[in-house]
Design an enzyme around this catalytic site. Structure first.
Site, short mmCIF file in Angstrom:
data_model
loop_
_atom_site.label_atom_id
_atom_site.label_comp_id
_atom_site.label_asym_id
_atom_site.label_seq_id
_atom_site.Cartn_x
_atom_site.Cartn_y
_atom_site.Cartn_z
N GLU A 1 0.84 -1.20 0.00
CA GLU A 1 0.00 0.00 0.00
C GLU A 1 0.88 1.25 0.00
O GLU A 1 1.67 1.47 0.91
CB GLU A 1 -0.88 -0.02 1.26
CG GLU A 1 -1.63 1.26 1.51
CD GLU A 1 -2.39 1.25 2.84
OE1 GLU A 1 -2.29 0.25 3.59
OE2 GLU A 1 -3.07 2.25 3.12
N ASP B 1 -1.08 -1.03 5.67
CA ASP B 1 -0.94 -0.41 6.98
C ASP B 1 -1.90 -1.05 7.98
O ASP B 1 -2.95 -1.56 7.60
CB ASP B 1 -1.26 1.09 6.90
CG ASP B 1 -0.18 1.85 6.14
OD1 ASP B 1 0.95 1.34 6.06
OD2 ASP B 1 -0.49 2.95 5.63
N ASP C 1 -4.06 0.20 9.80
CA ASP C 1 -5.13 1.14 10.18
C ASP C 1 -6.39 0.83 9.36
O ASP C 1 -6.43 -0.14 8.61
CB ASP C 1 -4.66 2.58 9.99
CG ASP C 1 -4.27 2.87 8.54
OD1 ASP C 1 -4.47 1.99 7.68
OD2 ASP C 1 -3.75 3.96 8.27
N ASP D 1 -7.78 2.38 6.81
CA ASP D 1 -7.57 2.40 5.37
C ASP D 1 -6.88 1.13 4.89
O ASP D 1 -7.25 0.55 3.87
CB ASP D 1 -6.70 3.60 4.97
CG ASP D 1 -7.54 4.86 4.82
OD1 ASP D 1 -8.78 4.74 4.92
OD2 ASP D 1 -6.94 5.93 4.62
#
Ligand code: 0RA
Length: 626
Positions: A417, A490, A492, A494
């Site tokens: 990503e 990641d 998180d 997203d």
């Protein structure tokens, strides 16, 4: 008991079973989880055979506390009388003779058949203990075995009310990597079998946890397509037909919905033919041809295969005398005569149905013509050669940092990503076998996208080209350039979203990669804990808790990693990419049907079922099995 004599007669039989113990893989595929679960399917198949001949209505599978599994049916019961040739009871014969398959009468062919069709004696050979109970003519008979060897001949043990057979076995620890059964895996297969054998009641209970499921579908594969279409909007009542031709039974259920996805499951003798085969080829060809005939009456348009696949939910089940299974995972039907047989049965069945149901025809044709028009408009709007070039060519995407090695089985590709993490991964990697493909921004939600749009999306096409095995009609797993495809996002929200979008893409368009076990998820650390000069990476909250309790909070610095970009190349290598220490989650799919539903719900456009799903799963920890 007549000891010596008894043993002599069994030498031949036992040498057969010891061959099974020497090379279990040859009989059940593997000694891993698949082979282990195969034991249950093999046992259940005998009961299914009984059901298919009309003698059994109910099968109950129980995972017992101590790890054994029992399979109980209400069939005729395995014959208990002494077999004249072998001089042992029918029960013992079935349990100890390889390939006996349990059937004495040759007229009845085995139409369920485990993947390897080896019979229950193989289960016996690979179990440290097996107990069989047969109820026939109000009498109860029992016999027990250890590693395939009878502990005593079949003996009468009181009376009983109902007839039937119960086989209870404990897989041999010496043979299997693990003997822990998965309720979900067994349950998924049993549900499939219940769909494929209409009216048959199949229950499963797990005494370790108290979980249980009961399956019974009077609609058979019609219920199956309706089940697959839950959460989608069907366009018509399911189309169904069943026909016997040249000793083969062909059964089809079809129901289009308004989505762009295809959900198709094909079976040969109740085996999920994941790799397709002649029955599927025949089906597709007849479907395209028949719908085309009707479409051309309406519009001057030629439908392609992919136009009739859009929104198609279908189950194809064939039952044939001698199935030949081919392919990498032996789930591709090879019988060459089946293509023509299925083609003619489906052509005839569809034509008949269409001639009697003009409303349904109109809806189906509308849907397919729309798909074709969208495809043709898109084709005009872009350079056709680009799609072909982008997907099939040898020109790899510019942003791919490929590896040096070219043996797929030792190569990995990280789908990363963001450009910055992509940059770190490129510097940190071992370029000999690790390739890096940075992905920019959000990934296309393929669940809501027509195939041709997918081909236009740059991130997706670069992924397809890099991986090398194409998608749709041109998909060919043997062309995969890497046998580890690792999603690295990641930690998180997203990142989780991108991961789900990527999983959706792989599930919808490269399902076989998942089935082959090529798809992984990287596990970057969530924390770095530092005390004095010592630092340590930790991968989840629980590990952090434990660590803090161990070393105390005082003087301890905890760094929380939110993004991959917070790590420099050498940290990224050390924590997430170095095979020596990294953690990878393998993406597995023990239930393709369930996974289909989950992606429909998560990524599709109906909001209500999604809310329900999120609410009812909110308490579960993230589970990367799909
Ligand atoms: C051979 C012949 C008959 C039944 C069976 C096998 C049989 C095997 C298994 C294995 C699990 N459950 C089973 N149920 C039946 C027919 C015997 C007759 O003619 O009555």
């Amino acid at each position: 008991m007549d000891g010596d004599n008894y043993n002599t007669q069994n030498i031949q039989v036992l040498s057969g079973l010891s061959a099974v113990r020497k090379r279990p893989g040859m009989y059940i595929g593997s000694t891993g989880p698949q082979g282990l679960h195969h034991l249950v399917y093999e046992a259940v198949d005998n009961s299914i055979d009984e059901a298919m001949m009309g003698f059994c209505t109910k099968i109950i599978v129980i995972i017992h506390k101590e790890g054994s599994v029992s399979v109980e049916d209400d069939g005729r019961g395995i014959p208990t009388d002494i077999h004249p040739k072998f001089n042992i009871s029918g029960v013992e014969l079935v349990m100890t003779k390889l390939h006996a398959g349990g059937k004495f009468d040759k007229d009845s062919y085995k139409v369920s058949g485990g993947l390897h069709g080896v019979g229950i004696s193989v289960v016996n050979a690979l179990s440290s203990r097996l107990d069989v109970v047969v109820c026939r003519n109000k009498k109860k008979f029992v016999q027990s075995f250890e590693r395939g060897k009878p502990l005593f001949p079949l003996k009468e043990d009181g009376g009983c009310e109902n007839r039937g057979t119960t086989v209870r076995f404990l897989p041999d620890k010496e043979i299997f990597e693990s003997i822990e059964f998965s309720f979900d895996t067994l349950s998924a297969r049993l549900r499939e079998l219940a769909f494929l054998n209409k009216g048959l009641s199949i229950g499963i209970a797990d005494e370790r946890t108290g979980r249980e499921n009961n399956f019974k579908y009077d609609g058979g594969i019609v219920s199956f397509v309706e089940f697959l279409n839950q959460g989608k909007s069907p366009l018509h009542e399911a189309i169904h037909f069943e026909k016997e031709k040249d000793g083969n039974i062909i059964e089809i259920a079809i129901q289009y919905n308004d989505s762009y996805q295809e959900s198709l499951f094909s079976f040969a003798n109740s085996i999920n033919t994941v790799e397709g085969g002649t029955h599927l080829t025949g089906f597709r060809s007849a479907l395209t041809r028949t719908i085309n005939t009707y479409a051309q009456k309406r519009d001057d348009i030629k439908l392609a295969n992919e136009d009739v696949r859009e929104g198609l939910t279908a189950v194809i089940s064939v039952k044939i005398q001698e199935p030949q299974f081919e392919g990498q995972t032996k789930t591709k039907l090879g019988n060459s005569d089946l293509k023509g047989i299925v083609e003619s049965v489906v052509g005839y069945g569809l034509n008949t149905y269409f001639s009697e149901n003009p409303d349904t025809v109109r809806k189906v044709i509308d849907k397919c013509i729309n798909a074709a028009k969208a495809r043709e408009a898109a084709k005009k709007a872009r350079d056709l050669t680009r799609r072909k070039g982008a997907l099939n060519s040898h020109s790899l995407p510019g942003k791919l940092a490929d590896c040096q090695d070219d043996n797929p089985s030792s190569c990995e590709i990280y789908l990363v990503e963001g450009d910055s993490a992509g940059g770190s991964a490129k510097s940190g990697r071992d370029r000999k076998f690790q390739a890096i493909l940075p992905l920019r921004g959000k990934i296309l939600n393929v669940e809501k996208t027509r195939l041709h749009k997918i081909f236009e999306n740059e991130e997706i096409t670069s992924m397809i080209t890099a991986i090398g095995c194409s998608i749709a009609e041109e998909f060919d797993i043997t062309k995969a350039r890497y046998h580890k495809i690792i999603i690295m996002t990641d930690a998180d929200v997203d990142g989780a979203h991108i991961r789900t979008l990527l999983l959706t893409f792989f599930f919808r368009h490269m399902k076989q990669l998942i089935e082959k076990g090529y798809l992984y998820i990287a596990q970057p650390p969530l924390f770095m804990v530092k005390k004095g000069k010592k630092s340590e990476y930790l991968y989840d909250d629980a590990a952090l808790d434990t660590k803090l309790k161990e070393i105390g909070k005082e003087g301890t610095a905890v760094q929380r990693y939110k993004g991959l970009g917070e790590m420099n190349p050498s940290q990224l290598w050390e924590t997430t990419m170095n095979p020596a220490g990294r953690r990878l989650l393998k993406v597995t799919m023990n239930d393709a049907v369930e996974a289909d539903k989950i992606f429909t719900i998560l990524m599709g456009d109906e909001v209500e079922p999604r809310k329900h799903f999120i609410q009812s799963h909110a308490h579960e920890v993230a589970n990367l099995d799909i």
